[in-house]
Design an enzyme around this catalytic site. Structure first.
Site, short mmCIF file in Angstrom:
data_model
loop_
_atom_site.label_atom_id
_atom_site.label_comp_id
_atom_site.label_asym_id
_atom_site.label_seq_id
_atom_site.Cartn_x
_atom_site.Cartn_y
_atom_site.Cartn_z
N LYS A 51 0.84 -1.20 0.00
CA LYS A 51 0.00 0.00 0.00
C LYS A 51 0.88 1.25 0.00
CE LYS A 51 -3.82 -2.50 2.02
NZ LYS A 51 -4.55 -2.96 3.23
N GLN A 95 -4.74 -1.79 9.49
CA GLN A 95 -4.65 -3.12 8.88
C GLN A 95 -5.17 -4.17 9.87
OE1 GLN A 95 -3.41 -3.71 5.63
NE2 GLN A 95 -4.27 -5.73 5.99
N ASP A 118 -11.33 2.77 3.86
CA ASP A 118 -11.63 1.33 3.72
C ASP A 118 -13.13 1.08 3.65
OD1 ASP A 118 -9.50 -0.39 3.42
OD2 ASP A 118 -9.05 -0.53 5.55
#
Ligand code: NDP
Length: 278
Positions: A51, A95, A118
């Protein structure tokens, strides 16, 4: 019939090139993504590194926060509070999974919904269900983009989603329904999975079981999207038995090189859109 490959890598490369162009043209603001990783889970480390690299490749600032596995929930909440208030940060991503002393739901709900790139905050999942503009979770958004890139029509089709996670299965079902597909969602308690998958025109599999879906479970001519990432000694494999299913399907995603690259591209897209909205 051998299926046409849905080339996620190529489509993602095009998306990223477009994002890089837009970032360059955006004056006075550089989109910024904060990525938080707690602990030393190896797969997560690979994901966050990818990422970071992806952000750098399109001109998005990445702010990496690598915290030890012993981090307390309050410490993580403090960091999120700071990131919520930081005007250079337009997207915040924690994460998953987080270590057991941390409740992921509390963490996800602490993220400012306007920076929730997200799309996991319940505020945003609710908006998605209601058909309102919001951050769409990256993997389902990427799949919709991939299907559109190959002009695959959805209206009136029977779409079967295997897996009902908040991250993939549920938002995927919402998006397909919003595009006028008739949607069935299957999960671990579904009796006779094959009966459902055999009737799918569009089959999306997000389970995490290597090669769960075999050729006899797929309707001839179906479009098969394999979200699964399973690490086996021989390498990465999906949830679909690619070699046999590609002889039955009309379109199929490979693993790797299918859904994964689109997921990262959509994270960049969500971050860019968040920055432009500010
Ligand atoms: P989860 O573990 O959260 O969910 C898995 C789902 O599969 C659950 O709904 C579960 O049912 C269902 N399931 C489990 N076993 C079966 C079975 N035998 N038959 C039918 N359904 C079953 O996983 P995620 O949704 O987070 O991820 C799924 C896979 O996708 C993983 O391999 C993950 O690594 C991968 N992934 C890939 C991404 C990418 O970018 N390519 C992004 C995100 C995930 P129940 O609810 O009943 O437990």
């Amino acid at each position: 019939m051998t299926a046409q490959i849905l080339d996620g890598k190529k489509v993602a490369t095009d998306v990223r090139a477009q994002i890089a162009k837009e970032v360059e043209q955006t004056e006075g603001i550089t989109p910024g993504l904060a990525v938080v990783l707690v602990g030393d889970d190896q797969a997560s480390q690979v994901y966050v590194r990818n990422k970071e690299k992806a952000c750098n490749s399109v001109g998005i600032n990445s702010f990496m926060h690598l915290l030890p596995a012993s981090t307390r929930q309050e410490e993580l909440l403090d960091l999120i509070k700071k990131l919520n208030a930081d005007s250079k940060v337009h997207g915040i991503l924690v994460q998953l999974p987080v270590p057991p002393q941390i409740d992921p739901d509390i963490i996800l709900q602490a993220i400012d919904p306007t920076k929730d790139v997200d799309g996991f905050h319940p505020f945003n999942t609710g908006k998605l269900m209601a058909g309102l503009k919001t951050f769409v979770p990256c993997t389902p958004r990427g799949i919709m983009h991939l299907l559109a890139a190959y002009n695959i029509s959805l209206a009136g089709k029977h779409a079967v989603v295997v897996g009902r996670s908040n991250i993939v299965g549920k938002p995927m079902a919402s998006l397909l329904m919003a595009r006028d597909a008739t949607v069935t969602v299957c999960h671990s308690k579904t009796s006779d999975l094959k009966e459902f998958t055999r009737s799918a025109d569009i089959l999306v599999v997000a389970v995490g079981r290597p090669r769960l879906i075999t050729a006899d479970m797929v309707k001839p001519g179906a479009v098969v999207v394999d979200v699964g990432i399973n690490r086996l000694p021989e390498g990465l494999v999906g949830d679909v038995d690619f070699d046999t299913v590609k002889e039955v399907a009309s379109y199929i995603t490979p693993v790797p090189g299918g859904v994964g690259p689109l997921t990262i591209a959509m994270l960049l897209q969500n971050t860019l859109e968040s920055a432009l909205d500010k």
